[in-house]
Design an enzyme around this catalytic site. Structure first.
Site, PDB file in Angstrom:
ATOM      1  N   LYS A   1      -7.668   0.842  -2.644  1.00 54.52           N
ATOM      2  CA  LYS A   1      -7.155   0.530  -1.307  1.00 54.52           C
ATOM      3  C   LYS A   1      -7.236   1.754  -0.401  1.00 54.52           C
ATOM      4  CE  LYS A   1      -5.179  -1.736   2.035  1.00 54.52           C
ATOM      5  NZ  LYS A   1      -3.821  -2.271   2.040  1.00 54.52           N
TER       6      LYS A   1
ATOM      7  N   THR B   1       0.859  -1.181   0.000  1.00 56.49           N
ATOM      8  CA  THR B   1       0.000   0.000   0.000  1.00 56.49           C
ATOM      9  C   THR B   1       0.894   1.229   0.000  1.00 56.49           C
ATOM     10  OG1 THR B   1      -1.735  -1.162   1.220  1.00 56.49           O
ATOM     11  CG2 THR B   1      -1.812   1.242   1.238  1.00 56.49           C
TER      12      THR B   1
END
Length: 288
Positions: A171, A96
């Site tokens: 995300k 991420t």
């Protein structure tokens, strides 16, 4: 792609169980700078290496590192993945790092280099162990389909768009929900404690109602009972929440919820909770 050679860079708390899962689809070599992590990977039946220096080019390279800077370091340079993987490989960024950083990595990919995919994941360590992660896959759809059997060993693949950075954007939305709901769950249960209620009874009463959430359901018992095992660390939640906040500011979005969430998680870190399970954020309210 039949029984591919897979290099998995980053054998950390979430990366190692993902690599173990990926071994169901091919031969996996785990790469990490930690001798302890490599010993764990070897004990799990994986090949190991201290650096990315393959004897023969892998078919798939998966990158699960902590930051955008680390991802750039392993991708670029004369000893990096772009130079060593081979043009027919598929490189998958699982970390991420945010859409802007992912787009920068894509811009740095050399012409004729390996295919690059953006596939951040959600589900934490338990999801990695169980193979029930959600993988937000974006980029060239043909490349995604080529390695789908590898990705599906780790969980559910959700096509998130054709552009590198689309998966990161999915995300980021997920992390706005996850990080803020963690903090709200902690605040609600600490509030119940301050009211002098039986918090276990309160939890059972609200968990399946309109106020329930995945974060309350999974982390609520850990908040109330305490835990020494780690599903996800406080500092990782702060890293992701800060990334959401930075992204919101970049697109001129007034993200008031995420700003508050970052503030609470920063207080948790200031209280010394950074390396502990995210459920310990409830102590911010208990100590107030």
């Amino acid at each position: 792609m039949s029984s591919p050679k897979i290099t998995f860079i980053g054998a950390g708390a979430i990366g190692l169980p993902m690599a173990v899962r990926a071994a169901a689809a091919g031969t996996v070599t785990a790469v990490d700078t930690s001798a302890e992590r490599l010993a764990e990977a070897s004990a799990q039946g994986l090949h190991t290496a201290h650096s990315f220096a393959p004897d023969s080019p892998p078919d798939v390279v998966m990158v699960m590192v902590a930051t955008a800077q680390q991802a750039a370091a392993v991708l670029n340079g004369p000893e990096g993945i772009y130079a060593k993987a081979g043009r027919d490989a598929v490189v998958v960024v699982l970390s991420t790092i945010g859409p802007e950083a992912m787009q920068k990595l894509a811009a740095e990919r050399p012409s004729g280099g390996p295919a690059l995919l953006d596939v951040p994941v959600t589900g934490g360590i338990p999801g990695a162990v169980a193979g029930t992660l959600t993988l937000f896959a974006s980029g060239d759809q043909d490349a995604i389909e080529r390695i789908r059997p590898v990705l599906e060993t780790m969980g559910k693949v959700v096509f998130s768009g054709p552009n590198l950075g689309d998966g990161q954007s999915y995300k980021i939305v997920n992390q706005l929900l996850a990080t803020s709901q963690l903090v709200v769950a902690a605040e609600a249960l600490a509030f119940a404690e301050r009211l002098g209620l039986d918090t276990s009874s309160v939890f059972e009463a609200v968990r399946d109602g309109a106020g329930g959430s995945w974060m309350l359901d999974k982390y609520g018992p850990r908040m109330l009972n305490g835990t020494t095992d780690i599903a996800a660390r406080v500092d990782i939640f702060l890293k992701d929440a800060a990334l959401v906040d930075e992204t919101a500011q970049r697109v001129s979005f007034d993200g008031q919820m995420i700003a508050t969430t970052v503030s609470v998680l920063e207080r948790a870190v200031a209280h010394g909770l950074a390396p502990l399970d995210a459920s310990s954020v409830i102590d911010v309210y208990r100590q107030a």
